[in-house]
Structures are given as C-alpha cells and as structure tokens.
Design an enzyme around this catalytic site. Structure first.
Site, PDB file in Angstrom:
ATOM      1  N   ASP A  63       0.817  -1.219   0.000  1.00  0.00           N
ATOM      2  CA  ASP A  63       0.000   0.000   0.000  1.00  0.00           C
ATOM      3  C   ASP A  63       0.844   1.260   0.000  1.00  0.00           C
ATOM      4  O   ASP A  63       2.060   1.207   0.187  1.00  0.00           O
ATOM      5  CB  ASP A  63      -0.969  -0.004   1.200  1.00  0.00           C
ATOM      6  CG  ASP A  63      -0.291  -0.386   2.517  1.00  0.00           C
ATOM      7  OD1 ASP A  63       0.946  -0.372   2.580  1.00  0.00           O
ATOM      8  OD2 ASP A  63      -1.010  -0.688   3.482  1.00  0.00           O
ATOM      9  N   ASN A 129      -7.642  -2.675  14.332  1.00  0.00           N
ATOM     10  CA  ASN A 129      -9.014  -3.097  14.009  1.00  0.00           C
ATOM     11  C   ASN A 129      -9.030  -4.328  13.094  1.00  0.00           C
ATOM     12  O   ASN A 129     -10.055  -4.667  12.524  1.00  0.00           O
ATOM     13  CB  ASN A 129      -9.795  -1.945  13.374  1.00  0.00           C
ATOM     14  CG  ASN A 129      -9.172  -1.455  12.067  1.00  0.00           C
ATOM     15  OD1 ASN A 129      -8.222  -2.045  11.568  1.00  0.00           O
ATOM     16  ND2 ASN A 129      -9.707  -0.386  11.509  1.00  0.00           N
ATOM     17  N   HIS A 131      -7.255  -4.706  10.297  1.00  0.00           N
ATOM     18  CA  HIS A 131      -7.015  -4.487   8.866  1.00  0.00           C
ATOM     19  C   HIS A 131      -5.685  -5.065   8.428  1.00  0.00           C
ATOM     20  O   HIS A 131      -4.754  -5.191   9.216  1.00  0.00           O
ATOM     21  CB  HIS A 131      -7.168  -3.006   8.489  1.00  0.00           C
ATOM     22  CG  HIS A 131      -6.064  -2.084   8.892  1.00  0.00           C
ATOM     23  ND1 HIS A 131      -6.263  -1.016   9.730  1.00  0.00           N
ATOM     24  CD2 HIS A 131      -4.763  -2.031   8.544  1.00  0.00           C
ATOM     25  CE1 HIS A 131      -5.123  -0.349   9.879  1.00  0.00           C
ATOM     26  NE2 HIS A 131      -4.199  -0.952   9.178  1.00  0.00           N
ATOM     27  N   GLU A 136      -9.757  -2.131   5.275  1.00  0.00           N
ATOM     28  CA  GLU A 136     -10.416  -1.832   6.547  1.00  0.00           C
ATOM     29  C   GLU A 136     -11.605  -2.773   6.776  1.00  0.00           C
ATOM     30  O   GLU A 136     -12.079  -3.408   5.827  1.00  0.00           O
ATOM     31  CB  GLU A 136     -10.903  -0.377   6.526  1.00  0.00           C
ATOM     32  CG  GLU A 136      -9.786   0.662   6.362  1.00  0.00           C
ATOM     33  CD  GLU A 136      -9.062   0.983   7.661  1.00  0.00           C
ATOM     34  OE1 GLU A 136      -9.159   0.204   8.638  1.00  0.00           O
ATOM     35  OE2 GLU A 136      -8.405   2.039   7.708  1.00  0.00           O
TER      36      GLU A 136
HETATM   37  C1  GLP Z   1      -0.923   0.536   8.665  1.00  0.00           C
HETATM   38  C2  GLP Z   1      -0.507  -0.224   7.396  1.00  0.00           C
HETATM   39  C3  GLP Z   1      -0.595  -1.703   7.577  1.00  0.00           C
HETATM   40  C4  GLP Z   1       0.054  -2.073   8.881  1.00  0.00           C
HETATM   41  C5  GLP Z   1      -0.737  -1.505  10.036  1.00  0.00           C
HETATM   42  C6  GLP Z   1      -0.107  -1.782  11.370  1.00  0.00           C
HETATM   43  O1  GLP Z   1      -2.161   1.139   8.603  1.00  0.00           O
HETATM   44  N1  GLP Z   1      -1.208   0.140   6.211  1.00  0.00           N
HETATM   45  O2  GLP Z   1       0.020  -2.351   6.468  1.00  0.00           O
HETATM   46  O3  GLP Z   1       0.105  -3.463   9.013  1.00  0.00           O
HETATM   47  O4  GLP Z   1      -0.912  -0.133   9.884  1.00  0.00           O
HETATM   48  O5  GLP Z   1       0.975  -0.932  11.587  1.00  0.00           O
HETATM   49  P1  GLP Z   1       2.080  -1.185  12.662  1.00  0.00           P
HETATM   50  O6  GLP Z   1       2.870  -2.362  12.208  1.00  0.00           O
HETATM   51  O7  GLP Z   1       2.914   0.071  12.676  1.00  0.00           O
HETATM   52  O8  GLP Z   1       1.398  -1.425  13.951  1.00  0.00           O
END
Ligand code: GLP
Length: 234
Positions: A63, A129, A131, A136
């Site tokens: 992404d 959440n 995702h 989402e």
């Molecule tokens: C973001 C990214 C995800 C990621 C998630 C968790 O929104 N788009 O790909 O897995 O958050 O992030 P983190 O690993 O910093 O907790």
C-alpha cells in the site's frame, strides 16, 4: 495457521529471514510481497544485517498513502528505501504511486503488476481493528487494488508518525484482500498488547469482513509471528 510466539522482534525477524532464505534457495527470482509499519521492522533489520541477496528478486508493496511523494519521510516508498531497498537492492521494486493524477488508472496498473508477478511470500502487519494492508473492516474479501478512505481508528493509530492527526493522509491505495489471498505463503507479524484483540479475531474468531485478517484462516500456508502480549487473548 502456524503461530510462533517470540520474545522479541529480533527473534521474530530471524525466523522470517530463514523463511525468505528458503524461498530464495528455491528460486532467486522470487516475488516478495512487502509491508510497511512498525511490525516488519525487526525483519528488515535482520535482512539488512544478513548476507541475503535480493538482486534477482522482485518486491511488491501492499500500500501507499495518497498525496505523499517519495521525498516525504512518511510515504511508504521513503520507508522502504530507508529500511531495505537502499541497503539490499532488488531487481525490481513496485509500490502503488500515491501521486498519480489518475488514481483509478493507477489501481488498474497495480493489478496488472500483481497479475504478472504472482507473490511467492507475502509479509503483513495487522491494524488494531484487524485491517491488513489498508483493507479496513467491511472490505469485500474478493476486492483487488483499490483507493481507500482511511477509518478514524487507522488515522488515529497512524498519527503517531506525523506532527499531528491533521497531517495523516485521508486516503491510500491498497492491494486488495483478493490479491493477498493468492500469495503462496504469508507471514503476519504482531507485537504488543494493542494487537491482542485483532490477533484473537484473526486466529480464533469467525471468518468475517469485520476482521479482515480473519480471511487468513482460509489459507493453507500462514505463519503468525507474535509476542506474548499480542497473543495474550488466545
Ligand atoms: C498501517 C498499514 C498496515 C500495517 C498496520 C499496522 O495502517 N497500512 O500495512 O500493518 O498499519 O501498523 P504497525 O505495524 O505500525 O502497527
């Protein structure tokens, strides 16, 4: 799902590194699906410190934020160059172009890239959440690449990386759940108690669009690498 409980991100990173090396031993021209966020950082540190060779491999990121260019240190392109690509070059790195004038054309272009480069091993983090990527809760499970309006929960969670919440982009381009499910192998990293509920839903909850990561239960080769805090509700 194979759940590997680790005591540190370093230990988790080392397990993932071995899986990447096994994949490259089978095929040096493998395609790796990569992720940003804090969860895979332990793995990137281990990869950079190792002798792993990605020069024949291809990467496809999950992404990118809409509206942040590669010089913005919060763009995912900047993150990937900083954490991995500048130190471990690949044959080719793909990320969605969040600066594209025509986002719908970019979405089609990215789907074509994914179709031409089937992913051998995909890494994922998980949002609080549930995702994955920026898929989402409520996202259809067969969706391909799409432009996403980020939820208030994700904007709030990601605000820690920005000067304030107003600076967090409101949209992103994300690989879809349909494409993620086609990866031959998946590694999901989760650390910390703020991920515990999401991990419970992902591993033990019903398969539901309310917890996008729960679709991983339908796949045959998924490894969850997580610490005690993230697995505390299992
Ligand atoms: C973001 C990214 C995800 C990621 C998630 C968790 O929104 N788009 O790909 O897995 O958050 O992030 P983190 O690993 O910093 O907790």
């Amino acid at each position: 799902m194979d759940v590997r409980i680790v005591s540190s991100e370093e230990e988790g990173g080392k397990i993932a590194l071995e899986m990447f090396k096994d994949q490259l031993a089978k095929n040096p021209a493998s395609v790796f699906g990569l992720a940003t966020g804090s969860s895979p950082e332990g793995f990137y540190r281990e990869a950079v410190a190792s002798d792993i060779d990605f020069t024949k491999a291809t990467s496809i990121n999950l992404d990118e934020y809409v509206g942040l260019d590669e010089n913005n240190d919060q763009s995912y392109r900047y993150f990937m160059k900083d954490r991995l690509f500048d130190k471990k070059p690949f044959k080719k790195n793909y990320l969605p172009n969040g600066m594209a004038d025509d986002l719908e054309a970019e979405v089609k272009n990215y789907d074509e890239i994914i179709r031409e480069n089937p992913i051998d091993l995909q890494i994922l983090g998980i949002g609080r959440n549930g995702h994955i990527g920026f898929n989402e809760p409520g996202t259809p499970t067969d969706i391909t690449t799409h432009v996403v309006d980020l939820t208030p929960s994700t904007i709030e969670a990601n605000a820690r990386f920005f000067a304030n919440e107003d600076e967090v982009p409101r949209q992103a381009i994300s690989m879809g759940l349909g494409s993620i499910q086609k990866s031959k192998k998946i590694i999901l990293f989760a650390y910390g108690e703020e991920k515990a509920k999401a991990i419970q839903g992902c591993i033990e909850g019903p398969v539901t669009t309310h917890v996008p990561a729960s679709i991983l239960q339908n796949l045959s080769d998924v490894t969850v690498i997580a610490d005690n805090a993230a697995t505390s509700l299992l």
